[in-house]
Design an enzyme around this catalytic site. Structure first.
Site, PDB file in Angstrom:
ATOM      1  N   ASP A  91      -7.495   8.846   0.149  1.00  0.00           N
ATOM      2  CA  ASP A  91      -8.213   9.675   1.116  1.00  0.00           C
ATOM      3  C   ASP A  91      -8.285  11.120   0.663  1.00  0.00           C
ATOM      4  OD1 ASP A  91      -8.570   7.513   2.869  1.00  0.00           O
ATOM      5  OD2 ASP A  91      -6.592   7.836   3.772  1.00  0.00           O
ATOM      6  N   TYR A 162       3.505   4.122  -4.361  1.00  0.00           N
ATOM      7  CA  TYR A 162       3.164   5.422  -3.790  1.00  0.00           C
ATOM      8  C   TYR A 162       4.432   6.242  -3.595  1.00  0.00           C
ATOM      9  CZ  TYR A 162      -1.641   4.032  -2.702  1.00  0.00           C
ATOM     10  OH  TYR A 162      -2.952   3.636  -2.784  1.00  0.00           O
TER      11      TYR A 162
END
Length: 362
Positions: A91, A162
């Site tokens: 994003d 992540y």
């Protein structure tokens, strides 16, 4: 960050109808993306970027995106448009230490249009594309490899990792950390956060950690790792004591230094507000011009695939456990509620980093 299953699946994961449907959809998309032209070389490209000025990774009209900038650089390099396919969507504001994509390139002679030349070596592709990216200032190619024409960056990915950075402390956020980490003014209870991780790791219905707009057919995911630890503050610079220890270990008789009047703390893990100089009874870091260090933490999340905003929602809950707003029992309740409205506010994008995409490379 929407994940999708591949053909390889650990035996502990049960196949649901949602997974089966997703497999069929992935296979159809992969078939469409396969190059039928034998003169075309497919490259697997690893990139790093600072997400602050990007409107996400995926191509969008009238927006600066990772794919858009990369496609433009490739166009300048080879003289014709290309299509970039990313392994993982990020994003706006999310960073990447290593995101991976693939691109098909047909090398056409610029001197003799129509003449097809042998493919470029991966090292040539890396240098050339970085040349055209150098003015961007926040994205670069870190690795390139030739792969078969049926190798898909997204569907062949076996695992994604992540990282999420939090900094804790009452001091204002350092200029060097802005848009790079989530600043939490309160102290964080590391042990409590680690206990909460044990509740969330494993094979679950993660509907409570799935944002609206998620396109995955099933909320079932296996979180192989969820871990939080304290790390050195970033950027980190050694104290005079550390430098002296290093110099003595090197036994370099030619090394000399002048000891400064103010000594930085040796342990970057410490809460610097509690460090006291026994000579005058006051904090070393109350000396003029020396910034107090924050406590810095990294949450690691590793899985084959993730739901939309899953990591940021997980971190939001862990942060609330760290500040005492939630308990481990609350985390169990949120997980079992199977609705995103039960979760804590989502962590901001600025602290999230795509760390690695793992493949079984040919």
């Amino acid at each position: 960050m929407t994940g999708s299953p591949t053909e390889s699946r650990p035996s502990k994961i049960l196949k649901t109808q949602g997974h089966t449907d997703q497999d069929k959809e992935d296979k159809q998309l992969q078939d469409l993306s396969m190059s039928k032209n034998p003169r075309i070389q497919r490259y697997l490209v690893a990139i790093e970027y600072i997400g602050t000025r990007f409107s996400g990774s995926q191509q969008q009209p009238n927006c600066r995106t990772v794919v858009g900038v990369l496609e433009e650089a490739f166009h300048k390099f080879i003289g014709q448009p290309v299509s970039i396919f990313c392994s993982s969507r990020t994003d706006a504001g999310v960073h990447a230490l290593s995101n991976v994509c693939h691109v098909d390139v047909e090398r056409i002679s610029k001197r003799k249009p129509g003449e097809v030349l042998p493919p470029h070596e991966p090292s040539v592709v890396r240098r050339a594309v970085n040349h055209f990216l150098q003015n961007e200032g926040d994205i670069s190619v870190i690795d390139v490899r030739c792969v078969p024409n049926d190798f898909h960056a997204r569907f062949k990915a076996q695992e994604r990792t992540y990282f999420y950075r939090l900094v804790s402390g009452s001091e204002p956020l350092s200029t060097f950390e802005k848009e790079r980490a989530w600043h939490v003014p309160e102290k964080l209870d590391l042990n409590a956060m680690q206990e909460a991780c044990k509740v969330l790791v494993g094979h679950h219905d993660f509907s409570s950690f799935r944002a609206a707009g998620c396109q995955a057919n099933s909320p079932i995911r296996t979180l192989d790792e969820l871990h939080v630890c304290e790390v050195p503050a970033t950027p980190y610079f050694p104290s005079i004591t550390e430098r002296e220890q290093n110099n003595s270990s090197l036994k370099d008789s030619h090394t000399c230094s002048v000891k400064p009047e103010v000594e930085l703390p040796i342990n970057s893990f410490s809460n610097t507000n509690d460090m006291v100089d026994t000579n005058n009874g006051k904090s070393n870091l109350e000396e003029f011009g020396i910034r107090r260090r924050h406590c810095s933490y990294v949450v690691t999340a590793r899985a084959r695939s993730f739901l939309y905003h899953q990591v940021r929602l997980l971190v939001g809950v862990l942060k609330c456990v760290g500040t005492g707003e939630l308990t481990t029992s609350d985390v169990e309740r949120i997980l079992n509620a199977k609705t995103v409205t039960a979760a804590s506010p989502m962590a901001p994008a600025c602290g999230l980093y795509l760390g690695r995409v793992k493949y079984d490379l040919p």
